[in-house]
Design a protein around this motif. Sequence first.
Motif, short mmCIF file in Angstrom:
data_model
loop_
_atom_site.label_atom_id
_atom_site.label_comp_id
_atom_site.label_asym_id
_atom_site.label_seq_id
_atom_site.Cartn_x
_atom_site.Cartn_y
_atom_site.Cartn_z
N PHE A 165 47.53 37.82 33.03
CA PHE A 165 46.88 36.57 33.41
C PHE A 165 46.51 35.83 32.12
O PHE A 165 45.75 36.37 31.31
N VAL A 166 47.03 34.62 31.94
CA VAL A 166 46.69 33.79 30.78
C VAL A 166 45.63 32.80 31.22
O VAL A 166 45.86 31.96 32.10
N VAL A 167 44.46 32.85 30.62
CA VAL A 167 43.33 32.04 31.06
C VAL A 167 42.61 31.45 29.86
O VAL A 167 42.74 31.92 28.72
N ASP A 168 41.85 30.42 30.16
CA ASP A 168 40.95 29.84 29.17
C ASP A 168 39.62 30.58 29.27
O ASP A 168 38.97 30.54 30.32
N PRO A 169 39.18 31.28 28.24
CA PRO A 169 37.94 32.06 28.35
C PRO A 169 36.70 31.23 28.61
O PRO A 169 35.66 31.77 28.99
N ALA A 170 36.81 29.91 28.43
CA ALA A 170 35.64 29.06 28.66
C ALA A 170 35.22 29.07 30.12
O ALA A 170 34.04 28.84 30.43
N VAL A 171 36.19 29.33 31.04
CA VAL A 171 35.82 29.32 32.46
C VAL A 171 34.86 30.47 32.78
O VAL A 171 34.05 30.36 33.71
N PHE A 172 34.92 31.56 32.03
CA PHE A 172 34.05 32.70 32.31
C PHE A 172 32.61 32.44 31.87
O PHE A 172 31.68 33.00 32.44
N THR A 173 32.44 31.63 30.85
CA THR A 173 31.08 31.38 30.35
C THR A 173 30.26 30.53 31.30
O THR A 173 29.06 30.37 31.10
N THR A 174 30.91 29.96 32.33
CA THR A 174 30.14 29.22 33.34
C THR A 174 29.18 30.14 34.08
O THR A 174 28.12 29.71 34.55
N TYR A 175 29.56 31.41 34.20
CA TYR A 175 28.70 32.41 34.85
C TYR A 175 28.40 33.51 33.82
O TYR A 175 29.02 34.56 33.82
N PRO A 176 27.44 33.27 32.93
CA PRO A 176 27.19 34.20 31.82
C PRO A 176 26.62 35.54 32.24
O PRO A 176 26.65 36.49 31.45
N ASP A 177 26.09 35.64 33.46
CA ASP A 177 25.48 36.90 33.90
C ASP A 177 26.50 37.86 34.49
O ASP A 177 26.15 38.99 34.85
N THR A 178 27.75 37.44 34.61
CA THR A 178 28.79 38.33 35.11
C THR A 178 29.40 39.11 33.94
O THR A 178 29.19 38.79 32.78
N VAL A 179 30.17 40.15 34.28
CA VAL A 179 30.78 40.98 33.24
C VAL A 179 31.74 40.17 32.38
O VAL A 179 31.72 40.24 31.14
N LEU A 180 32.61 39.37 33.03
CA LEU A 180 33.55 38.57 32.27
C LEU A 180 32.84 37.48 31.47
O LEU A 180 33.29 37.12 30.37
N GLY A 181 31.75 36.95 32.00
CA GLY A 181 30.98 35.96 31.26
C GLY A 181 30.37 36.55 30.00
O GLY A 181 30.33 35.91 28.94
N ARG A 182 29.88 37.77 30.07
CA ARG A 182 29.35 38.42 28.89
C ARG A 182 30.46 38.84 27.93
O ARG A 182 30.29 38.78 26.71
N MET A 183 31.59 39.25 28.49
CA MET A 183 32.69 39.73 27.67
C MET A 183 33.26 38.63 26.79
O MET A 183 33.56 38.85 25.61
N PHE A 184 33.39 37.42 27.33
CA PHE A 184 34.00 36.33 26.58
C PHE A 184 32.98 35.29 26.14
O PHE A 184 33.34 34.18 25.77
N GLY A 185 31.72 35.65 26.17
CA GLY A 185 30.68 34.78 25.63
C GLY A 185 30.33 35.19 24.22
O GLY A 185 31.18 35.29 23.32
N ARG A 186 29.08 35.45 23.99
CA ARG A 186 28.63 35.83 22.65
C ARG A 186 29.20 37.17 22.22
O ARG A 186 29.38 37.42 21.03
N ALA A 187 29.51 38.03 23.19
CA ALA A 187 30.07 39.34 22.84
C ALA A 187 31.40 39.18 22.13
O ALA A 187 31.71 39.93 21.20
#
Length: 349
Positions: free
Chosen positions: A64-86
């Motif tokens: 799956f090729v994705v823009d990681p910015a979409v995950f930061t919309t929900y920072p409390d989820t696992v993917l949001g944390r994974m592709f946020g500050r982590a």
Amino acid sequence: MDRLTGSAGVQKIMTEEQATGGTILSQSDRRMTVGAEDGADVTKAQPRPSTRDRVTLVVDGTHFVVDPAVFTTYPDTVLGRMFGRARQHSFTRPNAKGEYEIAEGIGANIFRVILDYYRVGFLHCPEGVSLAELREACDYLCINFDYNTVRCRDLSALLHELSNDGARRQFEAFLEELLLPAMFASAQEGERECHIVVLTDDDTVDWDHDHPPPMGEESSQILYSTKLYRFFKFIENRDVAKVLLKERGLKNIRIGIEGYPTCKEKVKRRPGGKSEVIYSYVQRPFIQLSWEKEEGKSRHVDFQCVRSRSVPNLITAMGEGPTRAGATPTPQVDELDRLNGPAPPGLDQ
């Protein structure tokens, strides 16, 4: 997170469809082009998005090729944390190919639905996708699974999963408020198990002191709770309760419905002056459980026929009788020794 390994820097040529969200790529199709009517390669005329803004996620063998910015919309989820500050602090690392292998145990069809949540804000579960598996994936990825986030045509399956979640939360409260005090009371009396009967708030128990009803469980405890009674009426709720109790380390769990005597109905006089009391029974839930490893198997050792292994003949050692000359007495072994240990030397099998 054992299921999450990381990666960045994916060399892919993206189309307009990829720029709007995530795109699924097979392992062999690494380059995507779209043919126009005149046979020209449309991708040559399209501006290429920066590959630094894209990541490749590998889920169940699918890319799956994705823009990681979409995950930061929900920072409390696992993917949001994974592709946020982590990700900025290199907490999430790619594999040797620059890909992120994530969500081990989650199917690719389930992950497609998960991506919809980050794009449109809800989970659209199509036909053929298991709601139970989707809920487990949401639990792992810390995504809310409720009526606000799930869209499904099969309302029966959706409401079933929501009922299971609600039943689990409700039984956790019943366990702390009602059941644990009864279990602690049994344990303080030296009991190794607990048998609890759940009556409604309006039920009354009036037994004849001289002629009580024959009860198989003499140490049964009574809980008056109409809410718990209604909860246990449904077999699905009883299954949820069993799972939770097993998770808490309890054993030999039985939850069902049984007849319980409440008050005497009439008295019969039998020949010889004996009286027989007939009781009125109501169907009420019961729960029986134990906190020991081997309930029902006695650990009692009967020493009546056990002779000391250090003194072959206990009677002779005490001076209560002679033994035959040249006879070698065979020590007796109790039942537990024969079952759980090797036979002592000299003992014929």
